[in-house]
Structures are given as structure tokens and as C-alpha cells.
Scaffold this active site. Structure first.
Site, PDB file in Angstrom:
ATOM      1  N   ARG A  54      77.031  19.520  46.265  1.00 48.25           N
ATOM      2  CA  ARG A  54      76.745  18.501  45.240  1.00 48.25           C
ATOM      3  C   ARG A  54      77.735  18.591  44.076  1.00 48.25           C
ATOM      4  O   ARG A  54      78.143  17.577  43.535  1.00 48.25           O
ATOM      5  CB  ARG A  54      75.324  18.673  44.722  1.00 48.25           C
ATOM      6  CG  ARG A  54      74.313  18.379  45.822  1.00 48.25           C
ATOM      7  CD  ARG A  54      73.074  17.772  45.271  1.00 48.25           C
ATOM      8  NE  ARG A  54      72.126  17.496  46.320  1.00 48.25           N
ATOM      9  CZ  ARG A  54      70.824  17.442  46.135  1.00 48.25           C
ATOM     10  NH1 ARG A  54      70.318  17.660  44.940  1.00 48.25           N
ATOM     11  NH2 ARG A  54      70.021  17.169  47.128  1.00 48.25           N
ATOM     12  N   ASP A 163      61.102  11.081  32.213  1.00 49.07           N
ATOM     13  CA  ASP A 163      61.889  11.945  33.104  1.00 49.07           C
ATOM     14  C   ASP A 163      63.017  12.564  32.288  1.00 49.07           C
ATOM     15  O   ASP A 163      63.457  11.989  31.284  1.00 49.07           O
ATOM     16  CB  ASP A 163      62.473  11.141  34.272  1.00 49.07           C
ATOM     17  CG  ASP A 163      62.870  12.043  35.447  1.00 49.07           C
ATOM     18  OD1 ASP A 163      62.105  12.129  36.424  1.00 49.07           O
ATOM     19  OD2 ASP A 163      63.949  12.684  35.364  1.00 49.07           O
TER      20      ASP A 163
HETATM   21  C1  LIG Z   1      60.915  14.688  43.209  1.00 49.00           C
HETATM   22  S1  LIG Z   1      60.902  13.719  41.730  1.00 49.00           S
HETATM   23  C2  LIG Z   1      59.167  13.340  41.610  1.00 49.00           C
HETATM   24  C3  LIG Z   1      58.921  11.875  41.316  1.00 49.00           C
HETATM   25  C4  LIG Z   1      57.452  11.463  41.312  1.00 49.00           C
HETATM   26  N1  LIG Z   1      56.679  12.219  40.362  1.00 49.00           N
HETATM   27  C5  LIG Z   1      56.858  11.609  42.687  1.00 49.00           C
HETATM   28  O1  LIG Z   1      56.095  12.536  42.967  1.00 49.00           O
HETATM   29  O2  LIG Z   1      57.167  10.775  43.542  1.00 49.00           O
HETATM   30  C6  LIG Z   1      61.096  15.016  40.483  1.00 49.00           C
HETATM   31  C7  LIG Z   1      61.559  14.460  39.126  1.00 49.00           C
HETATM   32  O3  LIG Z   1      61.352  15.478  38.146  1.00 49.00           O
HETATM   33  C8  LIG Z   1      62.374  15.359  37.187  1.00 49.00           C
HETATM   34  N2  LIG Z   1      62.464  16.612  36.416  1.00 49.00           N
HETATM   35  C9  LIG Z   1      62.961  17.821  36.813  1.00 49.00           C
HETATM   36  N3  LIG Z   1      62.913  18.714  35.818  1.00 49.00           N
HETATM   37  C10 LIG Z   1      62.363  18.064  34.751  1.00 49.00           C
HETATM   38  C11 LIG Z   1      62.057  18.452  33.425  1.00 49.00           C
HETATM   39  N4  LIG Z   1      62.320  19.694  32.958  1.00 49.00           N
HETATM   40  N5  LIG Z   1      61.503  17.529  32.599  1.00 49.00           N
HETATM   41  C12 LIG Z   1      61.255  16.280  33.039  1.00 49.00           C
HETATM   42  N6  LIG Z   1      61.527  15.852  34.283  1.00 49.00           N
HETATM   43  C13 LIG Z   1      62.075  16.728  35.133  1.00 49.00           C
HETATM   44  C14 LIG Z   1      63.612  15.042  38.013  1.00 49.00           C
HETATM   45  O4  LIG Z   1      64.634  14.440  37.228  1.00 49.00           O
HETATM   46  C15 LIG Z   1      63.032  14.120  39.091  1.00 49.00           C
HETATM   47  O5  LIG Z   1      63.214  12.752  38.755  1.00 49.00           O
END
Ligand SMILES: C[S@@+](CC[C@H](N)C(=O)[O-])C[C@H]1O[C@@H](n2cnc3c(N)ncnc32)[C@H](O)[C@@H]1O
Length: 293
Positions: A54, A163
Site C-alpha cells: 500500500r 470518521d
Molecule cells: C471497516 S470501516 C467500518 C465502516 C462501518 N462502520 C461498517 O461497519 O460498515 C472502519 C472505519 O473506521 C475508520 N477509523 C479507523 N480508525 C479510526 C479512528 N481512530 N477514529 C475514527 N475513525 C476511525 C476508518 O477510517 C474506516 O472508515
């Protein structure tokens, strides 16, 4: 496919991956340290090849010849934007409309139906999609909300969708999805709350749906500017990337941010270990009556 080279222990100069750019244990450790301090994400050693592939794209784009130079750049004030791009490259944004559909039934039955009469009389109702990625989760919450409280947009009822990654927040705010992404949305809801996107094909959330949601960039391990309590929090498939100590801090902060009757919904492979919560359905939690044990 990138090969992971066998490496002797305690060696910082050995290349971990056979590829275009040297990538040492020290480079991996530095990336892991930055990701942990910026986002709370614990990068496992098994992710070496993934990190390499990546970030190699970023090195190529920036015309850098090694990871040490990349790490130095993202650690400098000039590399601030690239630091965000690094985080975005290393996080997973996989999501779907009505993912883990039982949570939307629970939201309707446990939270929205009991609150509907008070909401219609003007009571404040707040839902939060914490880690909303590209928006499919908060829009699914909004459709569920409108199915219980059809005039929610005229009431004090709102959804916060947040997010850490500003790019996914911008995509979520635009609310435009291709046909495949929209396929899990029941046709009756899609036709009611989404419009055909003539410019790009696919579908776009209508104004009523969008008006229910405030999209914000917010780091879950940083400060939370929100003051009032939430009636439901969806934090699904986010904390799975955090270590136990970070998860514990998040659970305690959610607890403090929840109204007494509120529910917390987490992802299928996540579990809330905080003693202040009782399980209330599959990966669904409510505050323990009388407070934490
Ligand atoms: C796999 S997605 C989950 C999306 C949705 N909640 C779902 O279950 O379909 C994980 C998301 O968490 C966000 N994320 C990761 N670390 C984070 C943090 N410290 N604070 C806020 N968001 C975060 C990422 O940018 C990503 O968009």
C-alpha cells in the site's frame, strides 16, 4: 504478489520484503508507531506485505527511493498531508448498506419505536455512526429512522456520522453510490429515499435523507466536541483494529456519552468488555442498570 523475506531476529537493516524499495523492521516499526499514535490502530507484524504494497504506491508517487525517506517525510511538518494519505492507505473502509442487518431491526425496536412519541412531541433524539466510512451505515440508519418517524427531518432528530479520514467523510456527504453498492437497499426504501444519479449513473441520497445527517471528520482517540448524549451509537468494525487498552478507553467514553436507555452496536467480531454494559442482543449493548459493577 510480494514475497516476505525470512529475516534474522534483532536485525534492523535486513529487508523484510523483496521488492522495489528497501523496507526494514525499523521502517515497519516507525509506520506502526505513527499509525498507533495518530489513530489508535495496532498494526500487526503479519501485515508487513500489506503495508509494503500500500505504501510503495505512495513512494512511487512522491518519487522517493526508500521507506526511511518516506518515514522522515511524514514525520516532518511538510509531510502533514501525506501523513493523512498514509493513514488512509493503511485503514480499511469496507462497508455496505444494511451491513449486519439485525442491528437496524434492533435500532427500530430497542431505540426508535420507544422514543417515537416523545420525538414527535419535540424531544431531542441523537444517533451516531462512529467510523462511518463512505456513508452506507448512516444512510441505512436514516432510512430506518424515517420508517419509524416519517417527519424526523422536521423534528429535533439527527444522526452524527464521523470518521477519521476526511476523504471518506466527503464521499459520505456526497451520498452517491453505484448500482452494485445500492443493491442491498430494499427497492421500496431506495425508490423513496434515493434519486437516480443522472450525471454519474447509480443513485444519490435525496435531500431529506441527507438533511438528517451531520458528517464530520473526528478521530475516536482524540477529543469529542459533542456535548449531548446519544440514544444509539453504531461503532462497527472499527475498534477491531485497536488494542485492548484503546478499546477499553473507547467503551468508557461511549458509556459517558450514552443516554440511560441508549444502545451500542458493535461489529460481528467485536465484543464490549466494559463492566458498565449488559449484552442486549447479538453484538448489542445497553448500560448496566445502576451503573458499572
Ligand atoms: C471497516 S470501516 C467500518 C465502516 C462501518 N462502520 C461498517 O461497519 O460498515 C472502519 C472505519 O473506521 C475508520 N477509523 C479507523 N480508525 C479510526 C479512528 N481512530 N477514529 C475514527 N475513525 C476511525 C476508518 O477510517 C474506516 O472508515
Amino acid at each position: 504478489m510480494t514475497a516476505v523475506a525470512a529475516r534474522p531476529r534483532n536485525s534492523d537493516s535486513v529487508n523484510l520484503v523483496e521488492g522495489e524499495f528497501p523496507f526494514t523492521q525499523a521502517d515497519f516499526d516507525q509506520v506502526a508507531k505513527m499509525l498507533y499514535s495518530d489513530a489508535g490502530i495496532h498494526l500487526q507484524e503479519s501485515k508487513v506485505a500489506l503495508v509494503y504494497s500500500r505504501l510503495a504506491k505512495r513512494l512511487r508517487l512522491l518519487k522517493l527511493s526508500n521507506f526511511a525517506a518516506y518515514c522522515a517525510f511524514v514525520s516532518s511538518p511538510e509531510g502533514k498531508d501525506e501523513r493523512g494519505a498514509m493513514l488512509a492507505a493503511l485503514t480499511t473502509n469496507v462497508t455496505r448498506f444494511f451491513r449486519e442487518p439485525h442491528h437496524f431491526d434492533l435500532l427500530r425496536d430497542q431505540v426508535l419505536t420507544p422514543l417515537a412519541t416523545a420525538a414527535k412531541a419535540g424531544q431531542r433524539v441523537r444517533l451516531w455512526s462512529a467510523g462511518c466510512s463512505t456513508g452506507q451505515e448512516p444512510y441505512s440508519m436514516a432510512m430506518t429512522l424515517l420508517s419509524v418517524i416519517p417527519n424526523a427531518a422536521q423534528l429535533d432528530v439527527r444522526i452524527l456520522a464521523s470518521d477519521i479520514d476526511p476523504n471518506v467523510v466527503a464521499t459520505a456527504r456526497a451520498g452517491a453510490y453505484n448500482d452494485e453498492a445500492v443493491s442491498p437497499v430494499p427497492a421500496s426504501l431506495r425508490d423513496k429515499y434515493m434519486k437516480r444519479d443522472r450525471a454519474n449513473g447509480g443513485w444519490v441520497a435525496n435531500d431529506e435523507l441527507k438533511s438528517l445527517i451531520a458528517f464530520r471528520q473526528l478521530n475516536l482517540i482524540g477529543d469529542w466536541p459533542m456535548k449531548g448524549r446519544f440514544d444509539a451509537i453504531f461503532c462497527r468494525n472499527v475498534v477491531i483494529y485497536f488494542d485492548d487498552a484503546t478499546q477499553d478507553r473507547i467503551w468508557a467514553r461511549f458509556r459517558a456519552a450514552m443516554a440511560p436507555h441508549a444502545r451500542l452496536y458493535v461489529g460481528h467480531s467485536e465484543r464490549v468488555t466494559d463492566l458498565g454494559f449488559d449484552s442486549d442482543g447479538l453484538t448489542a449493548y445497553r448500560l448496566k442498570k445502576g451503573g458499572a459493577a
